[in-house]
Scaffold this motif. Structure first.
Motif, PDB file in Angstrom:
ATOM      1  N   VAL A 236       0.664  -1.044  -0.008  1.00  0.00           N
ATOM      2  CA  VAL A 236      -0.215  -0.022   0.097  1.00  0.00           C
ATOM      3  C   VAL A 236       1.237   1.193  -0.037  1.00  0.00           C
ATOM      4  O   VAL A 236       1.432   1.640   1.022  1.00  0.00           O
ATOM      5  CB  VAL A 236      -0.956  -0.188   0.937  1.00  0.00           C
ATOM      6  N   LEU A 237       0.873   1.732  -1.330  1.00  0.00           N
ATOM      7  CA  LEU A 237       1.974   3.036  -1.280  1.00  0.00           C
ATOM      8  C   LEU A 237       1.222   4.590  -1.656  1.00  0.00           C
ATOM      9  O   LEU A 237       0.276   4.575  -2.417  1.00  0.00           O
ATOM     10  CB  LEU A 237       2.916   2.337  -2.701  1.00  0.00           C
ATOM     11  N   TYR A 238       1.246   5.298  -0.281  1.00  0.00           N
ATOM     12  CA  TYR A 238       0.530   6.281  -0.281  1.00  0.00           C
ATOM     13  C   TYR A 238       1.730   7.703  -0.730  1.00  0.00           C
ATOM     14  O   TYR A 238       2.493   7.442   0.192  1.00  0.00           O
ATOM     15  CB  TYR A 238      -0.356   6.523   0.340  1.00  0.00           C
ATOM     16  N   TYR A 239       1.404   8.540  -0.701  1.00  0.00           N
ATOM     17  CA  TYR A 239       1.574  10.251  -0.284  1.00  0.00           C
ATOM     18  C   TYR A 239       1.064  11.282  -0.143  1.00  0.00           C
ATOM     19  O   TYR A 239      -0.684  10.485   0.084  1.00  0.00           O
ATOM     20  CB  TYR A 239       2.109  10.843  -1.655  1.00  0.00           C
ATOM     21  N   SER A 240       0.661  11.555   1.022  1.00  0.00           N
ATOM     22  CA  SER A 240      -0.468  12.480   1.883  1.00  0.00           C
ATOM     23  C   SER A 240       0.280  13.305   2.061  1.00  0.00           C
ATOM     24  O   SER A 240       1.190  13.442   3.340  1.00  0.00           O
ATOM     25  CB  SER A 240      -0.568  11.067   2.856  1.00  0.00           C
ATOM     26  N   ARG A 241       0.331  14.873   1.981  1.00  0.00           N
ATOM     27  CA  ARG A 241       0.619  15.889   3.115  1.00  0.00           C
ATOM     28  C   ARG A 241      -0.633  16.036   4.099  1.00  0.00           C
ATOM     29  O   ARG A 241       0.016  16.551   5.316  1.00  0.00           O
ATOM     30  CB  ARG A 241       0.577  17.427   1.692  1.00  0.00           C
ATOM     31  N   TYR A 242      -1.934  16.243   4.313  1.00  0.00           N
ATOM     32  CA  TYR A 242      -2.889  16.430   4.984  1.00  0.00           C
ATOM     33  C   TYR A 242      -3.971  15.511   5.878  1.00  0.00           C
ATOM     34  O   TYR A 242      -4.469  15.479   6.607  1.00  0.00           O
ATOM     35  CB  TYR A 242      -3.895  17.879   4.971  1.00  0.00           C
ATOM     36  N   GLY A 243      -3.365  14.422   5.603  1.00  0.00           N
ATOM     37  CA  GLY A 243      -3.225  12.896   5.859  1.00  0.00           C
ATOM     38  C   GLY A 243      -4.781  12.186   5.445  1.00  0.00           C
ATOM     39  O   GLY A 243      -4.803  11.809   6.196  1.00  0.00           O
ATOM     40  N   SER A 244      -5.017  13.296   4.967  1.00  0.00           N
ATOM     41  CA  SER A 244      -6.627  12.404   4.022  1.00  0.00           C
ATOM     42  C   SER A 244      -5.832  11.059   3.402  1.00  0.00           C
ATOM     43  O   SER A 244      -6.638   9.773   4.079  1.00  0.00           O
ATOM     44  CB  SER A 244      -7.218  12.676   3.137  1.00  0.00           C
ATOM     45  N   VAL A 245      -5.081  11.246   2.464  1.00  0.00           N
ATOM     46  CA  VAL A 245      -5.077   9.215   1.939  1.00  0.00           C
ATOM     47  C   VAL A 245      -4.327   8.811   2.992  1.00  0.00           C
ATOM     48  O   VAL A 245      -4.443   7.687   2.503  1.00  0.00           O
ATOM     49  CB  VAL A 245      -3.757   9.940   0.150  1.00  0.00           C
ATOM     50  N   ALA A 246      -3.967   8.809   4.299  1.00  0.00           N
ATOM     51  CA  ALA A 246      -3.002   8.125   5.056  1.00  0.00           C
ATOM     52  C   ALA A 246      -3.934   7.624   5.768  1.00  0.00           C
ATOM     53  O   ALA A 246      -3.816   6.208   5.758  1.00  0.00           O
ATOM     54  CB  ALA A 246      -1.972   9.297   6.120  1.00  0.00           C
ATOM     55  N   GLN A 247      -5.625   8.055   6.027  1.00  0.00           N
ATOM     56  CA  GLN A 247      -6.239   8.180   6.415  1.00  0.00           C
ATOM     57  C   GLN A 247      -6.660   6.442   5.875  1.00  0.00           C
ATOM     58  O   GLN A 247      -7.167   5.189   5.922  1.00  0.00           O
ATOM     59  CB  GLN A 247      -7.306   8.571   6.891  1.00  0.00           C
ATOM     60  N   MET A 248      -6.943   7.299   4.577  1.00  0.00           N
ATOM     61  CA  MET A 248      -7.543   5.927   2.522  1.00  0.00           C
ATOM     62  C   MET A 248      -6.917   4.369   3.004  1.00  0.00           C
ATOM     63  O   MET A 248      -7.623   3.233   3.299  1.00  0.00           O
ATOM     64  CB  MET A 248      -7.801   6.184   2.162  1.00  0.00           C
ATOM     65  N   SER A 249      -4.987   4.859   3.312  1.00  0.00           N
ATOM     66  CA  SER A 249      -4.485   3.495   3.277  1.00  0.00           C
ATOM     67  C   SER A 249      -4.396   2.728   3.995  1.00  0.00           C
ATOM     68  O   SER A 249      -4.178   1.136   3.965  1.00  0.00           O
ATOM     69  CB  SER A 249      -2.497   4.427   2.907  1.00  0.00           C
TER      70      SER A 249
END
Ligand SMILES: Cc1cc2nc3c(=O)[nH]c(=O)nc-3n(C[C@H](O)[C@H](O)[C@H](O)COP(=O)(O)O)c2cc1C
Length: 201
Positions: free
Chosen positions: A6-19
């Motif tokens: 599960v490879l992601y980039y997130s600046r404000y946290g939304s995509v991190a939460q989705m991951s």
């Protein structure tokens, strides 16, 4: 056990939460583990280089993670209707993996978050698929047998999971968006399991 990256980039946290939600869907499938990785931000200022291990959050991805995984979930915030440069920068360095055909036949899925409802989620998701198709990956979406695809009033697309974060990136991930993240991870892991079984035969 098999790892799905599960490879992601997130600046404000939304995509991190989705991951995390995608990872939970992956781990619901027997013998499948989520290996969560991120990428460092890229900057026009080149004086500072990132530490090898981030101070918080998951480790930075390496090419070995791609080599070792049986599938890939790729997550990025929308950046002008496209994936974030930090993720693209990492992918642009995978020419040797492309040359050796390492990723051919592995399943992949994509997810995104954007500020606005019509600010380019679909174009972000579809363009995220392009490098994965060049790598020969088997790209998956979400089928309309997921009832949330019809009922969602925010994110969620047949091209992958998505979240509408609002202009200040503070809107919570809705129940529909959460379930679709989970469904995407689960579908990816189930497909990886089937494909792996056939490769081993
Ligand atoms: C340079 C830049 C470009 C962006 N482009 C878009 C865009 O095209 N459409 C959109 O809706 N949001 C856009 N956004 C907003 C982000 O996609 C949004 O804040 C996202 O939810 C952030 O995800 P994160 O919390 O994981 O960092 C942009 C943000 C930045 C900084």
């Amino acid at each position: 056990m098999s790892d799905i990256l599960v490879l992601y980039y997130s600046r404000y946290g939304s995509v991190a939460q989705m991951s995390q939600l995608v990872a939970r869907g992956i781990e619901e499938v027997p013998e499948m583990t989520a290996r969560i990785r991120t990428v460092p931000a890229v900057s026009a200022v080149c004086e500072a280089s990132e530490d090898a291990i981030p101070s918080e959050g998951p480790p930075y991805v390496t090419q070995d993670d791609l080599r070792e995984c049986t599938g890939l979930a790729l997550g990025s915030p929308a950046r002008f209707g496209n994936m974030a440069a930090a993720l693209k920068y990492f992918l642009d360095g995978t020419g040797s993996l492309w040359l050796s055909g390492t990723m051919i036949g592995k399943p992949a899925a994509v997810f995104t978050s954007s500020s606005s409802m019509h600010g380019g989620q679909e174009s972000t998701l579809i363009t995220m698929m392009m490098p994965l198709l060049h790598h020969g990956m088997v790209v998956l979406g979400l089928p309309y047998s997921e009832p949330d695809l019809m009922s969602t009033q925010s994110g969620g697309t047949p091209y992958g999971a998505s979240h509408v974060a609002g202009s200040d990136s503070k809107l919570p991930v809705t129940e529909e968006e959460k379930r679709l993240c989970h469904a995407l991870g689960k579908r990816l892991a189930e497909t990886a399991r089937i494909l792996e079984y056939h490769h081993k035969k």
